[in-house]
Write a protein that holds these residues in place. Structure first.
Motif, PDB file in Angstrom:
ATOM      1  N   GLU A 162     -32.427   3.687   1.601  1.00  9.36           N
ATOM      2  CA  GLU A 162     -32.603   5.044   1.151  1.00  9.36           C
ATOM      3  C   GLU A 162     -31.473   5.572   0.188  1.00  9.36           C
ATOM      4  OE1 GLU A 162     -35.236   6.986   1.347  1.00  9.36           O
ATOM      5  OE2 GLU A 162     -36.199   5.454   2.378  1.00  9.36           O
ATOM      6  N   ARG A 163     -30.248   5.272   0.494  1.00 16.18           N
ATOM      7  CA  ARG A 163     -29.174   5.673  -0.133  1.00 16.18           C
ATOM      8  C   ARG A 163     -29.154   5.119  -1.724  1.00 16.18           C
ATOM      9  NH1 ARG A 163     -26.075  10.281  -0.507  1.00 16.18           N
ATOM     10  NH2 ARG A 163     -25.129   9.716   1.465  1.00 16.18           N
ATOM     11  N   GLU A 164     -29.520   3.815  -1.544  1.00 17.34           N
ATOM     12  CA  GLU A 164     -29.546   3.079  -2.973  1.00 17.34           C
ATOM     13  C   GLU A 164     -30.798   3.543  -3.741  1.00 17.34           C
ATOM     14  OE1 GLU A 164     -27.756  -1.036  -1.175  1.00 17.34           O
ATOM     15  OE2 GLU A 164     -29.975  -0.885  -1.457  1.00 17.34           O
ATOM     16  N   LEU A 165     -31.857   3.859  -3.186  1.00 14.67           N
ATOM     17  CA  LEU A 165     -32.877   4.414  -3.866  1.00 14.67           C
ATOM     18  C   LEU A 165     -32.653   5.906  -4.456  1.00 14.67           C
ATOM     19  CD1 LEU A 165     -35.964   3.735  -1.548  1.00 14.67           C
ATOM     20  CD2 LEU A 165     -35.568   2.756  -4.018  1.00 14.67           C
ATOM     21  N   GLU A 166     -31.992   6.580  -3.689  1.00 15.55           N
ATOM     22  CA  GLU A 166     -31.346   7.878  -4.139  1.00 15.55           C
ATOM     23  C   GLU A 166     -30.576   7.717  -5.383  1.00 15.55           C
ATOM     24  OE1 GLU A 166     -29.328  12.025  -2.214  1.00 15.55           O
ATOM     25  OE2 GLU A 166     -28.809   9.835  -1.367  1.00 15.55           O
ATOM     26  N   ILE A 167     -29.838   6.939  -5.210  1.00 11.88           N
ATOM     27  CA  ILE A 167     -28.780   6.590  -6.640  1.00 11.88           C
ATOM     28  C   ILE A 167     -29.442   6.065  -7.666  1.00 11.88           C
ATOM     29  CG2 ILE A 167     -26.897   5.278  -7.358  1.00 11.88           C
ATOM     30  CD1 ILE A 167     -25.490   5.804  -4.490  1.00 11.88           C
ATOM     31  N   VAL A 168     -30.548   5.210  -7.482  1.00  7.42           N
ATOM     32  CA  VAL A 168     -31.278   4.641  -8.488  1.00  7.42           C
ATOM     33  C   VAL A 168     -31.945   5.713  -9.215  1.00  7.42           C
ATOM     34  CG1 VAL A 168     -33.443   3.365  -9.098  1.00  7.42           C
ATOM     35  CG2 VAL A 168     -31.525   2.307  -7.865  1.00  7.42           C
ATOM     36  N   ARG A 169     -32.598   6.657  -8.516  1.00 13.01           N
ATOM     37  CA  ARG A 169     -33.392   7.784  -9.459  1.00 13.01           C
ATOM     38  C   ARG A 169     -32.344   8.724 -10.024  1.00 13.01           C
ATOM     39  NH1 ARG A 169     -35.952   7.758  -4.086  1.00 13.01           N
ATOM     40  NH2 ARG A 169     -38.023   6.825  -4.273  1.00 13.01           N
ATOM     41  N   LEU A 170     -31.030   8.817  -9.559  1.00 13.02           N
ATOM     42  CA  LEU A 170     -30.170   9.776 -10.327  1.00 13.02           C
ATOM     43  C   LEU A 170     -29.641   8.996 -11.627  1.00 13.02           C
ATOM     44  CD1 LEU A 170     -28.266  11.012  -7.367  1.00 13.02           C
ATOM     45  CD2 LEU A 170     -29.873  12.332  -8.868  1.00 13.02           C
ATOM     46  N   VAL A 171     -29.577   7.597 -11.403  1.00 16.50           N
ATOM     47  CA  VAL A 171     -29.506   6.597 -12.570  1.00 16.50           C
ATOM     48  C   VAL A 171     -30.418   6.944 -13.916  1.00 16.50           C
ATOM     49  CG1 VAL A 171     -29.217   4.414 -13.677  1.00 16.50           C
ATOM     50  CG2 VAL A 171     -27.962   4.927 -11.361  1.00 16.50           C
ATOM     51  N   ALA A 218     -21.779  10.848  -7.961  1.00 15.98           N
ATOM     52  CA  ALA A 218     -20.997  11.074  -6.610  1.00 15.98           C
ATOM     53  C   ALA A 218     -20.698  12.483  -6.393  1.00 15.98           C
ATOM     54  CB  ALA A 218     -19.345  10.472  -7.013  1.00 15.98           C
ATOM     55  N   ARG A 219     -20.607  13.410  -7.179  1.00 17.23           N
ATOM     56  CA  ARG A 219     -20.769  14.885  -6.940  1.00 17.23           C
ATOM     57  C   ARG A 219     -22.350  15.376  -6.287  1.00 17.23           C
ATOM     58  NH1 ARG A 219     -17.948  15.261 -11.586  1.00 17.23           N
ATOM     59  NH2 ARG A 219     -19.951  15.738 -13.012  1.00 17.23           N
ATOM     60  N   THR A 220     -23.171  14.836  -7.003  1.00 16.13           N
ATOM     61  CA  THR A 220     -24.668  15.138  -6.393  1.00 16.13           C
ATOM     62  C   THR A 220     -24.851  14.757  -5.163  1.00 16.13           C
ATOM     63  OG1 THR A 220     -25.566  14.872  -8.720  1.00 16.13           O
ATOM     64  CG2 THR A 220     -27.089  14.994  -7.057  1.00 16.13           C
ATOM     65  N   VAL A 221     -24.325  13.500  -4.476  1.00 15.88           N
ATOM     66  CA  VAL A 221     -24.629  12.846  -3.301  1.00 15.88           C
ATOM     67  C   VAL A 221     -23.390  13.099  -2.300  1.00 15.88           C
ATOM     68  CG1 VAL A 221     -26.422  11.390  -4.120  1.00 15.88           C
ATOM     69  CG2 VAL A 221     -23.807  10.559  -3.981  1.00 15.88           C
ATOM     70  N   HIS A 222     -22.361  13.672  -2.985  1.00 15.48           N
ATOM     71  CA  HIS A 222     -21.332  14.113  -2.014  1.00 15.48           C
ATOM     72  C   HIS A 222     -20.640  12.612  -1.676  1.00 15.48           C
ATOM     73  CE1 HIS A 222     -22.305  18.107  -2.303  1.00 15.48           C
ATOM     74  NE2 HIS A 222     -23.508  17.745  -1.761  1.00 15.48           N
ATOM     75  N   LEU A 223     -20.469  11.818  -2.488  1.00 20.46           N
ATOM     76  CA  LEU A 223     -19.690  10.678  -2.030  1.00 20.46           C
ATOM     77  C   LEU A 223     -18.730  10.284  -2.992  1.00 20.46           C
ATOM     78  CD1 LEU A 223     -22.837   8.075  -1.721  1.00 20.46           C
ATOM     79  CD2 LEU A 223     -21.314   8.960   0.227  1.00 20.46           C
ATOM     80  N   ALA A 224     -17.486   9.274  -2.701  1.00 17.03           N
ATOM     81  CA  ALA A 224     -16.500   9.111  -3.715  1.00 17.03           C
ATOM     82  C   ALA A 224     -17.066   8.282  -4.985  1.00 17.03           C
ATOM     83  CB  ALA A 224     -15.502   8.220  -2.916  1.00 17.03           C
TER      84      ALA A 224
END
Length: 216
Positions: free
Chosen positions: A156-165, A175-181
Motif C-alpha cells: 500500500e505504501r509503495e502504491l501511494e508513492i507511485v501515485r505521487l510520482v 516525503a513531506r506529503t506522506v510524512h517520511l524521511a
C-alpha cells in the motif's frame, strides 16, 4: 563529478550548453556530438553519465539515437533538450527510455538541476505534459483484472508513492506529503523499480497509467 555528453547539431547552441554545464562545479562536459550517429559513437567511447540530447538532427534523430544508446548503455541517462513543450518527438524519446526533457530556453540553474536529477534516477517530466504523454503512449483504459494484478504486486505504501510520482513530485515533496524521511522514500522507489524491473521514474509513470494505478 557528473560526466556529460552534449548533443546538438547547431554549433552556437551546443557551445552555449557546454559553457553552461562546465560552469558547474559538479558537472563536466566530456564530449560533444553534432548528429545522432555521432552521439551513439561518443557514448560508446566516453561512457558519459548523462547525455543531453537534441531531438531533430541529421543522420539519426534524437529518438533513434536515444533508443540505440540505452540498448547498449543501460546506466547512461538521457535528458532531451527541445524547443517545443509537447513535441511528439519528445514523447518518442521518452518511449525510447529518456529520463525526461527540458526546454532549450531553460535557465542555467534549471539545466544543472535537471542533469543532477536524472543522474540520481529522478525523472524530469513536467506534470502539465504528463496527461498528453500518456494519451499518446497509452490509448484506452486498462481492464479491472490488470489493475488488480498490478496493485497486488506492490505494498500500500509503495502504491501511494507511485501515485505521487505520477503527479511529478520529487522525493522531498513526496516525503513531506506522506510524512517520511526523504531517504525512506528513495528506498521505497528503489524497491518499486526492482520489483517491477523498471529503469527509472518515467517508466514508473508509464507503468502506473498502463495498469490503471495513476489517479485520474
Amino acid at each position: 563529478m557528473i560526466r556529460v555528453l552534449v548533443v546538438d547539431d547547431q554549433d552556437l547552441v551546443r557551445a552555449g550548453i557546454v559553457a553552461s554545464v562546465d560552469a558547474q562545479a559538479d558537472l563536466e562536459v566530456v564530449g560533444e556530438a553534432a548528429t545522432g550517429a555521432e552521439s551513439v559513437h561518443a557514448t560508446a567511447r566516453l561512457s558519459p553519465d548523462v547525455v543531453l540530447m537534441d531531438i531533430r538532427m541529421p543522420q539519426l534523430d534524437g529518438v533513434d539515437a536515444t533508443r540505440e544508446i540505452l540498448e547498449h548503455h543501460a546506466d547512461t541517462r538521457v535528458l532531451v533538450l527541445t524547443t517545443f513543450d509537447a513535441d511528439e518527438y519528445v514523447f518518442g524519446a521518452l518511449r525510447a527510455g529518456a529520463s525526461g526533457f527540458l526546454l532549450k530556453d531553460a535557465s542555467v540553474e534549471e539545466l544543472a538541476a535537471a542533469i543532477r536529477a536524472v543522474h540520481r534516477g529522478d525523472a524530469v517530466l513536467a506534470p502539465s505534459t504528463t496527461s498528453r504523454f500518456v494519451e499518446l503512449m497509452l490509448p484506452g483504459m486498462p481492464d479491472p483484472g490488470r489493475r488488480a494484478a498490478a496493485e497486488a504486486s506492490l505494498t500500500e505504501r509503495e502504491l501511494e508513492i507511485v501515485r505521487l510520482v505520477t503527479q511529478g513530485l520529487g522525493n522531498a515533496e513526496i516525503a513531506r506529503t506522506v510524512h517520511l524521511a526523504e531517504a525512506t522514500v528513495k528506498t521505497h522507489i528503489g524497491r518499486v523499480l526492482t520489483k517491477l524491473s523498471l529503469r527509472d521514474r518515467v517508466q514508473i509513470v508509464i507503468w502506473a497509467y498502463r495498469n490503471g494505478i495513476a489517479p485520474v
